[in-house]
Scaffold this active site. Structure first.
Site, PDB file in Angstrom:
ATOM      1  N   GLY A 112       0.832  -1.197   0.000  1.00 33.15           N
ATOM      2  CA  GLY A 112       0.000   0.000   0.000  1.00 33.15           C
ATOM      3  C   GLY A 112       0.868   1.248   0.000  1.00 33.15           C
ATOM      4  N   GLU A 125      -0.508   3.012   6.734  1.00 33.92           N
ATOM      5  CA  GLU A 125      -0.762   4.043   5.706  1.00 33.92           C
ATOM      6  C   GLU A 125      -1.544   5.221   6.278  1.00 33.92           C
ATOM      7  OE1 GLU A 125       1.017   3.810   3.241  1.00 33.92           O
ATOM      8  OE2 GLU A 125       1.431   1.665   3.278  1.00 33.92           O
ATOM      9  N   HIS A 177       0.825   7.489   7.824  1.00 34.13           N
ATOM     10  CA  HIS A 177       1.417   8.431   6.851  1.00 34.13           C
ATOM     11  C   HIS A 177       0.430   9.552   6.521  1.00 34.13           C
ATOM     12  CE1 HIS A 177       5.051   6.242   6.007  1.00 34.13           C
ATOM     13  NE2 HIS A 177       4.483   5.239   5.369  1.00 34.13           N
ATOM     14  N   HIS A 203       8.343   7.138   8.315  1.00 34.29           N
ATOM     15  CA  HIS A 203       8.853   5.839   8.750  1.00 34.29           C
ATOM     16  C   HIS A 203       9.774   6.030   9.947  1.00 34.29           C
ATOM     17  CE1 HIS A 203       7.981   4.281   4.489  1.00 34.29           C
ATOM     18  NE2 HIS A 203       7.099   3.754   5.325  1.00 34.29           N
ATOM     19  N   ASP A 227      12.627  10.542  12.045  1.00 31.95           N
ATOM     20  CA  ASP A 227      11.181  10.682  11.873  1.00 31.95           C
ATOM     21  C   ASP A 227      10.685  11.935  12.608  1.00 31.95           C
ATOM     22  OD1 ASP A 227      11.461   9.869  14.485  1.00 31.95           O
ATOM     23  OD2 ASP A 227      10.132   8.133  14.332  1.00 31.95           O
ATOM     24  N   ALA A 279      18.552   2.746  12.392  1.00 35.38           N
ATOM     25  CA  ALA A 279      19.274   2.758  11.117  1.00 35.38           C
ATOM     26  C   ALA A 279      18.353   2.566   9.918  1.00 35.38           C
ATOM     27  CB  ALA A 279      20.367   1.689  11.133  1.00 35.38           C
ATOM     28  N   ASP A 309       2.659  -7.982  10.065  1.00 33.77           N
ATOM     29  CA  ASP A 309       1.489  -7.516  10.812  1.00 33.77           C
ATOM     30  C   ASP A 309       1.476  -8.016  12.259  1.00 33.77           C
ATOM     31  OD1 ASP A 309       0.659  -6.220   8.544  1.00 33.77           O
ATOM     32  OD2 ASP A 309      -1.365  -7.076   8.539  1.00 33.77           O
TER      33      ASP A 309
HETATM   34  N1  ARG Z   1       5.248  -0.689   2.131  1.00 33.52           N
HETATM   35  C1  ARG Z   1       4.212   0.077   2.690  1.00 33.52           C
HETATM   36  C2  ARG Z   1       4.624   1.524   2.980  1.00 33.52           C
HETATM   37  O1  ARG Z   1       5.760   1.901   3.104  1.00 33.52           O
HETATM   38  C3  ARG Z   1       3.482  -0.603   3.843  1.00 33.52           C
HETATM   39  C4  ARG Z   1       4.145  -1.500   4.801  1.00 33.52           C
HETATM   40  C5  ARG Z   1       3.134  -2.129   5.728  1.00 33.52           C
HETATM   41  N2  ARG Z   1       3.634  -3.191   6.565  1.00 33.52           N
HETATM   42  C6  ARG Z   1       2.861  -4.149   7.111  1.00 33.52           C
HETATM   43  N3  ARG Z   1       3.372  -5.022   7.951  1.00 33.52           N
HETATM   44  N4  ARG Z   1       1.607  -4.276   6.838  1.00 33.52           N
HETATM   45  O2  ARG Z   1       3.812   2.432   3.108  1.00 33.52           O
HETATM   46 ZN    ZN Z   2       5.230   3.421   4.807  1.00 37.93          ZN
HETATM   47 CA    CA Z   3      13.448   9.047  15.940  1.00 37.54          CA
END
Ligand code: ARG
Ligand code: ZN
Ligand code: CA
Length: 268
Positions: free
Chosen positions: A134, A174, A177, A183, A196, A205, A241
């Site tokens: 996503g 998401e 964000h 992140h 962040d 890191a 997850d």
């Molecule tokens: N790759 C995506 C992003 O950077 C989502 C990562 C979600 N991870 C999870 N364990 N569901 O926005």
């Molecule tokens: Zn992300």
């Molecule tokens: Ca930090």
């Protein structure tokens, strides 16, 4: 903030194959997961290491499928649109391709146009090429593409959702964000300079991945962040997850700033 903020959600389901016209149950499971995690009602919070427990918060943010559409007519809060696209392309290294993907998904020609962002959190659910789970738009971007896009293999639980991304946490990440969270490793992929911009998440890191049952276990030290190490169990890391279980107080402060600023209309 002590009052609960309730955000109306519209889920736009895009499907070519009928199997991708996901069920109401799967959609409900995603809304439930958002409420569970943003309200810190997730049973797996017990997995938060003691050293980090004091930072975990109930964000007092809740989500519900919209009851009125943009014309104020009754709605299920779900739109279902057949698309000629079997999946939507995504190339994370090509910004232009990303923009194209976005406009395909979020345009009535191949997908579904956004509902007004001052009244709805738009969530598009479709098949994304290349296994991307996503992506989201940060506050301050264009209205036509505002919201989050989730691969239906990582949306809610049951139906088309696939382990290890079938606990609804891609949308939790998401929406993080969408409410301005970066992140947790600061997006410098391995360096110790990226941040962040949150003080209670240790400088980390790079992204962590996998599950605490297999590789990631406390403490995971990087960037001299001992003794507690990376807050890898945070929703804004990249773990599976079953391993992401908390937002921090500092992250909530940043989400609150978005909800009092660029995302204010959504909270009213
Ligand atoms: N790759 C995506 C992003 O950077 C989502 C990562 C979600 N991870 C999870 N364990 N569901 O926005
Ligand atoms: Zn992300
Ligand atoms: Ca930090």
């Amino acid at each position: 903030r002590t009052d609960i903020i309730r955000i109306p959600v519209v889920v736009h389901v895009l499907f070519n194959d009928d199997a991708d016209n996901i069920s109401r149950e799967q959609i409900d499971s995603q809304i439930d997961a958002l409420n569970r995690d943003f309200r810190a009602r997730n049973a797996d919070r017990v997995d938060i290491p003691d050293a980090f427990k004091m930072f975990a918060v109930d964000t007092l943010i809740e989500f519900g499928l919209a009851k009125r559409d943009p014309e104020h007519l009754e709605t299920s809060g779900i739109t279902r649109t057949w698309t000629s696209k079997t999946e939507f392309p995504y190339d994370p290294f090509d910004n232009n391709a990303t923009a194209q993907l976005d406009s395909l998904i979020k345009h009535d020609e191949f997908g579904k146009a956004a509902w007004p962002r001052d009244r709805y959190l738009n969530i598009w659910v479709c098949k994304i090429e290349g296994g991307l789970l996503g992506y989201a738009q940060f506050p301050g971007g264009p209205a036509a593409t505002d919201g989050v896009v989730i691969n239906n293999t990582a949306f809610g639980s049951g139906g088309t959702a696939l382990a290890p991304f079938d606990l609804g946490r891609t949308a939790v990440h998401e929406v993080g964000h969408f409410l301005d969270l970066l992140h947790i490793w600061g997006d410098d992929n391995g360096g110790c300079l990226g941040s962040d911009n949150i003080s209670d998440t240790p400088n980390q890191a790079g992204p962590n991945s996998g599950s605490s049952i297999t590789n990631e276990s406390f403490p995971l030290i990087s960037c001299n962040n001992g003794p507690n190490g990376d807050m890898f169990m945070n929703y804004m890391d990249y773990v599976n997850d079953d391993t992401m279980v908390m937002f921090s107080a500092g992250q909530l402060e940043r989400m609150n700033a978005a909800l009092a600023g660029p995302r204010k209309a959504l909270s009213e």
